[in-house]
Design a protein around this motif. Structure first.
Motif, short mmCIF file in Angstrom:
data_model
loop_
_atom_site.label_atom_id
_atom_site.label_comp_id
_atom_site.label_asym_id
_atom_site.label_seq_id
_atom_site.Cartn_x
_atom_site.Cartn_y
_atom_site.Cartn_z
N VAL A 1 0.87 -1.17 0.00
CA VAL A 1 0.00 0.00 0.00
C VAL A 1 0.90 1.22 0.00
O VAL A 1 1.73 1.39 0.91
N PHE A 2 0.79 2.05 -1.02
CA PHE A 2 1.56 3.29 -1.12
C PHE A 2 0.61 4.46 -0.89
O PHE A 2 -0.43 4.56 -1.56
N SER A 3 0.97 5.34 0.04
CA SER A 3 0.09 6.45 0.37
C SER A 3 0.89 7.75 0.47
O SER A 3 1.92 7.80 1.15
N SER A 4 0.42 8.79 -0.22
CA SER A 4 1.09 10.08 -0.21
C SER A 4 0.07 11.19 -0.40
O SER A 4 -0.91 11.02 -1.13
N SER A 5 0.31 12.31 0.25
CA SER A 5 -0.63 13.43 0.12
C SER A 5 -0.50 14.15 -1.20
O SER A 5 -1.41 14.87 -1.61
N GLY A 6 0.64 13.99 -1.88
CA GLY A 6 0.81 14.72 -3.13
C GLY A 6 1.76 14.09 -4.13
O GLY A 6 1.83 14.50 -5.26
N ALA A 7 2.51 13.08 -3.69
CA ALA A 7 3.45 12.36 -4.56
C ALA A 7 4.56 13.27 -5.06
O ALA A 7 5.17 13.99 -4.28
N ASP A 8 4.81 13.29 -6.38
CA ASP A 8 6.00 13.94 -6.93
C ASP A 8 5.76 15.40 -7.30
O ASP A 8 5.29 15.72 -8.39
N LYS B 1 4.73 24.01 -15.78
CA LYS B 1 5.52 25.04 -16.47
C LYS B 1 5.53 24.78 -17.98
O LYS B 1 5.45 25.72 -18.78
N THR B 2 5.63 23.52 -18.35
CA THR B 2 5.61 23.18 -19.78
C THR B 2 4.27 23.54 -20.41
O THR B 2 4.21 24.12 -21.50
N LEU B 3 3.19 23.20 -19.73
CA LEU B 3 1.85 23.50 -20.25
C LEU B 3 1.58 24.99 -20.32
O LEU B 3 0.76 25.44 -21.12
N ALA B 4 2.27 25.77 -19.51
CA ALA B 4 2.09 27.22 -19.51
C ALA B 4 3.02 27.91 -20.50
O ALA B 4 2.96 29.14 -20.67
N SER B 5 3.89 27.14 -21.18
CA SER B 5 4.84 27.72 -22.13
C SER B 5 4.30 27.61 -23.55
O SER B 5 3.23 27.04 -23.81
N GLU B 6 5.06 28.12 -24.49
CA GLU B 6 4.66 28.03 -25.88
C GLU B 6 4.83 26.61 -26.43
O GLU B 6 4.08 26.17 -27.29
N ASP B 7 5.83 25.91 -25.95
CA ASP B 7 6.06 24.53 -26.37
C ASP B 7 5.45 23.59 -25.33
O ASP B 7 5.98 23.41 -24.25
N ARG B 8 4.30 23.02 -25.65
CA ARG B 8 3.58 22.22 -24.67
C ARG B 8 3.84 20.72 -24.79
O ARG B 8 3.06 19.91 -24.31
N HIS B 9 4.95 20.36 -25.41
CA HIS B 9 5.29 18.95 -25.54
C HIS B 9 5.87 18.44 -24.21
O HIS B 9 6.94 18.90 -23.78
N ILE B 10 5.16 17.53 -23.59
CA ILE B 10 5.58 17.01 -22.30
C ILE B 10 6.48 15.80 -22.49
O ILE B 10 6.18 14.90 -23.27
N SER B 11 7.57 15.78 -21.77
CA SER B 11 8.49 14.65 -21.81
C SER B 11 7.78 13.38 -21.36
O SER B 11 7.12 13.36 -20.31
N PRO B 12 7.88 12.29 -22.13
CA PRO B 12 7.28 11.02 -21.70
C PRO B 12 7.79 10.55 -20.33
O PRO B 12 7.03 10.00 -19.53
N THR B 13 9.07 10.81 -20.06
CA THR B 13 9.62 10.44 -18.76
C THR B 13 8.96 11.24 -17.65
O THR B 13 8.61 10.71 -16.59
N ARG B 14 8.79 12.56 -17.89
CA ARG B 14 8.09 13.39 -16.91
C ARG B 14 6.67 12.87 -16.68
O ARG B 14 6.20 12.78 -15.55
N PHE B 15 6.00 12.51 -17.76
CA PHE B 15 4.61 12.08 -17.63
C PHE B 15 4.50 10.79 -16.82
O PHE B 15 3.71 10.71 -15.88
N HIS B 16 5.29 9.78 -17.16
CA HIS B 16 5.09 8.52 -16.44
C HIS B 16 5.59 8.59 -15.00
O HIS B 16 5.17 7.80 -14.15
N ASN B 17 6.46 9.54 -14.69
CA ASN B 17 6.87 9.74 -13.30
C ASN B 17 5.90 10.61 -12.51
O ASN B 17 5.98 10.67 -11.28
N SER B 18 4.99 11.29 -13.21
CA SER B 18 4.07 12.19 -12.53
C SER B 18 2.85 11.47 -11.95
O SER B 18 2.18 12.01 -11.07
#
Length: 265
Positions: free
Chosen positions: A82-89, A98-115
Motif C-alpha cells: 500500500v503506497f500512500s502520499s498526500s501529493g506524490a512527486d 511550467k511546460t503546459l504554460a509555455s509556448e512549447d507544450r510537448h511534455i516529456s514522456p519520462t516526466r509524464f510517467h513519473n508524474s
C-alpha cells in the motif's frame, strides 16, 4: 471494528532521522534530535536506466520500503503493498505545469510517467520483483492513517502480510507557497497477520475522536504537524520506547485513529 496486525519491520527517513536504527533512540528519548537536511539514498536496487529517471518521491519510498523489509527479514516478492502520499512527486508536477504554460507544450514522456500517483509502486515492482497486489491512495493530510487503515484491512481480510509505504516530498515554488511542506519524509511498516520471531509489536487500530498525540520534542512535533507522512511519528515513538500504550493519530477530521501497541520484545 478493530483491526489487528503484527508489526515486523519499520523504515523511516526524514531530516535528522536517517533510518530506523538511528531514529529509534531519538524517538525513545535517549538521544538528542538534531535537525539537518534529509539525505536521500540512491535507489541502487533499480536498473541504471530507471535509476536515472527517478525523483525524490520514488527514492524516499524505496528507501523506507527496503528498510522495513530488511528489519523484518521479509521477502518483498511475497508482500502486498500500500503506497500512500498526500501529493506524490511535486517536482514533476511543477515541471509539467511550467511546460503546459509555455509556448512549447510537448511534455516529456519520462516526466509524464513519473508524474502519475502510482509511479513509486511501479518502481517498487521493478526493483523488488514484487508481483503481489499493490494499492495506491491519497487522502491529503490524512494520508498516513488512510494508508494504515488500508494496509491493516488487507492483513485482516485477506490474511496476508502487507507493506505500507507512506511518503511526501515538498513542492518547488510557487506551489510551495500554497502547500508548504518543509522536507521530504517517509515511513514504511511491514505488517503481518501472525506473530513471528521478528515481530516488534502487536498493534490494534480503531476509529476515535480523541485529540491526536503530540511529540514532546518541539522540532519533531513541528515535522509531525507540517508533513502528512510524519503523522505516524507517535506510533514509531511508542514502538521505540518498548512500552504498552495507546496513541492517537491524525486522520480525516473529526475522525482520528487510536492505536494500541503491545511490544513483542
Amino acid at each position: 471494528m478493530n483491526l489487528t496486525a503484527y508489526l515486523d519491520g519499520i523504515g523511516v527517513l526524514g531530516p535528522g532521522l536517517d533510518n530506523w536504527i538511528a531514529a529509534r533512540p531519538i524517538l525513545a528519548g535517549s538521544a538528542p534530535y538534531e535537525t539537518r537536511p534529509i539525505a536521500v539514498p540512491a535507489p541502487l536496487s533499480l536498473p541504471v536506466a530507471e535509476r536515472r529517471r527517478t525523483g525524490t518521491a520514488v527514492k524516499v519510498a524505496l528507501a523506507v520500503g527496503y528498510e522495513a523489509i530488511a528489519t523484518g527479514q521479509l521477502d518483498a516478492r511475497q508482500l502486498a503493498t500500500v503506497f500512500s502520499s498526500s501529493g506524490a512527486d511535486g517536482d514533476n508536477c511543477d515541471a509539467i505545469c511550467k511546460t503546459l504554460a509555455s509556448e512549447d507544450r510537448h511534455i516529456s514522456p519520462t516526466r509524464f510517467h513519473n508524474s502519475v500517483h502510482n509511479a513509486p509502486s511501479g518502481y517498487w515492482g521493478i526493483a523488488s520483483g514484487a508481483m503481489r497486489p499493490s494499492t495506491v491512495l491519497c487522502a491529503y493530510d490524512g494520508s498516513f492513517s488512510a494508508g494504515l487503515l488500508e494496509a491493516l484491512t488487507q492483513v485482516v481480510v485477506e490474511d496476508r502480510s502487507t507493506l505500507l509505504v507512506t511518503y511526501d516530498v515538498p513542492y518547488p515554488e510557487p506551489l510551495h507557497a500554497k502547500r508548504p511542506l518543509p522536507s521530504a519524509f517517509g515511513i514504511a511498516l511491514a505488517l503481518s497477520p501472525q506473530r513471528s520471531a521478528q515481530s516488534l509489536a502487536r498493534i490494534e487500530v480503531s476509529l476515535a475522536d480523541d485529540a491526536p498525540d503530540a511529540l514532546a520534542e518541539p522540532a519533531l512535533e513541528a515535522l509531525r504537524i507540517a508533513i502528512p507522512a510524519a503523522r505516524g511519528l507517535p506510533l514509531l515513538q511508542a514502538v521505540a520506547r518498548g512500552e504498552a500504550c495507546r496513541v492517537v493519530l491524525d486522520y480525516l477530521t473529526p475522525l482520528r485513529l487510536a492505536v494500541v501497541i503491545e511490544p513483542c520484545r
